[in-house]
Design an enzyme around this catalytic site. Structure first.
Site, PDB file in Angstrom:
ATOM      1  N   ASP A   1       0.844  -1.182   0.000  1.00 41.17           N
ATOM      2  CA  ASP A   1       0.000   0.000   0.000  1.00 41.17           C
ATOM      3  C   ASP A   1       0.885   1.240   0.000  1.00 41.17           C
ATOM      4  OD1 ASP A   1      -2.671   0.880   0.158  1.00 41.17           O
ATOM      5  OD2 ASP A   1      -2.528   1.242   2.300  1.00 41.17           O
TER       6      ASP A   1
ATOM      7  N   TYR B   1       2.327   4.814   1.149  1.00 40.51           N
ATOM      8  CA  TYR B   1       2.297   5.544   2.420  1.00 40.51           C
ATOM      9  C   TYR B   1       1.098   6.488   2.423  1.00 40.51           C
ATOM     10  CZ  TYR B   1       7.188   4.023   2.928  1.00 40.51           C
ATOM     11  OH  TYR B   1       8.342   3.292   3.032  1.00 40.51           O
TER      12      TYR B   1
ATOM     13  N   HIS C   1       8.814  -9.720   5.785  1.00 38.48           N
ATOM     14  CA  HIS C   1       8.725  -8.288   5.489  1.00 38.48           C
ATOM     15  C   HIS C   1       9.707  -7.513   6.370  1.00 38.48           C
ATOM     16  CE1 HIS C   1       6.889  -4.283   5.035  1.00 38.48           C
ATOM     17  NE2 HIS C   1       6.392  -4.765   3.911  1.00 38.48           N
TER      18      HIS C   1
ATOM     19  N   PHE D   1       8.199   1.661  -0.827  1.00 36.74           N
ATOM     20  CA  PHE D   1       9.183   1.858   0.247  1.00 36.74           C
ATOM     21  C   PHE D   1       9.875   3.215   0.196  1.00 36.74           C
ATOM     22  CE2 PHE D   1       9.047  -2.852  -0.035  1.00 36.74           C
ATOM     23  CZ  PHE D   1       8.660  -3.126   1.271  1.00 36.74           C
TER      24      PHE D   1
END
Length: 231
Positions: free
Chosen positions: A64, A66, A186, A77
């Site tokens: 998703d 930010y 993750h 990221f």
């Protein structure tokens, strides 16, 4: 939404004619006109704009975008140069330091990777402000699956870094014997200590690329002098 051009446009053109994409387009247009949505509409497809389909060497999958102000800019990221480095990216930098000796940079701006052929793709490309996964189930999953299938069809060595179970589920789509699939937990603070730290994906990736006669990725994100225009 910004236009998609070049090799991506050709590969994804069939998607634009499907009913789900028509519904998705209408939904996103309404969301941007009635709510605060990230990233800015012209940056939704930044990952595709910065990394051409035929230039891809590596795929890193996020989930998703930010959902806080000024963070998302279309690369998973990654955050804008003036934004604090998010916790998951802090852990990615820690692993890079331990794996390849990379210096921890003063920013979380990953465009340097994208321009070398690292596709930084979220499986959802938009989000309503302060509401994680608010655009889940609206059609982005179909579209980003089409992106992943297009990469899978590239007949040359490519590395996938699949971090966490949602990303690893995409491995079912990946059947190209020329490609390398790397899996790890993750990098989130909740799971990084369960095997992301020490996975050495970055060195394994570069070894694979070099073994196949390709130039390795320079994973060192450069420091940025914080000029006033970033603020």
């Amino acid at each position: 939404m910004g236009a998609i051009s070049g090799n991506w446009a050709k590969a994804l053109e069939p998607e634009f004619r499907k009913p789900y994409y028509t519904d998705l387009y209408k939904f996103i247009k309404e969301e941007y006109s009635t709510h605060v949505v990230y990233p800015p509409s012209e940056e939704i497809f930044n990952a595709l704009h910065l990394t051409d389909l035929h230039d891809i060497k590596v795929v890193i999958l996020g989930q998703d975008p930010y959902h806080e102000p000024r963070q998302a800019h279309g690369l998973c990221f990654s955050v804008r140069p003036d934004v604090d480095i998010p916790p998951s990216l802090v852990n990615i930098y820690k692993e890079l330091h331990d794996d390849l000796g990379c210096k921890i940079p003063n920013n979380g701006y990953l465009e340097h990777w994208a321009k070398q052929g690292v596709l930084l793709l979220n499986t959802l490309l938009t989000v309503r402000a302060h509401q994680a996964f608010s655009h889940k189930g609206k059609g982005w999953e179909n579209f980003t699956d089409a992106i992943i299938r297009a990469v899978n069809n590239e007949d040359r060595p490519i590395v996938y870094m699949l971090w966490g179970s949602p990303a690893q589920k995409k491995a079912e789509m990946l059947n190209n014997p020329k490609h390398l699939i790397l899996k790890a937990p993750h990098p989130s603070p909740l799971s990084a200590y369960r095997g992301f730290f020490g996975c050495k994906h970055f060195s394994k990736c570069n070894e694979f690329l070099e073994q196949n006669g390709l130039e390795k990725i320079d994973w060192q994100i450069p420091d940025i002098e914080m000029h006033p225009e970033f603020f």
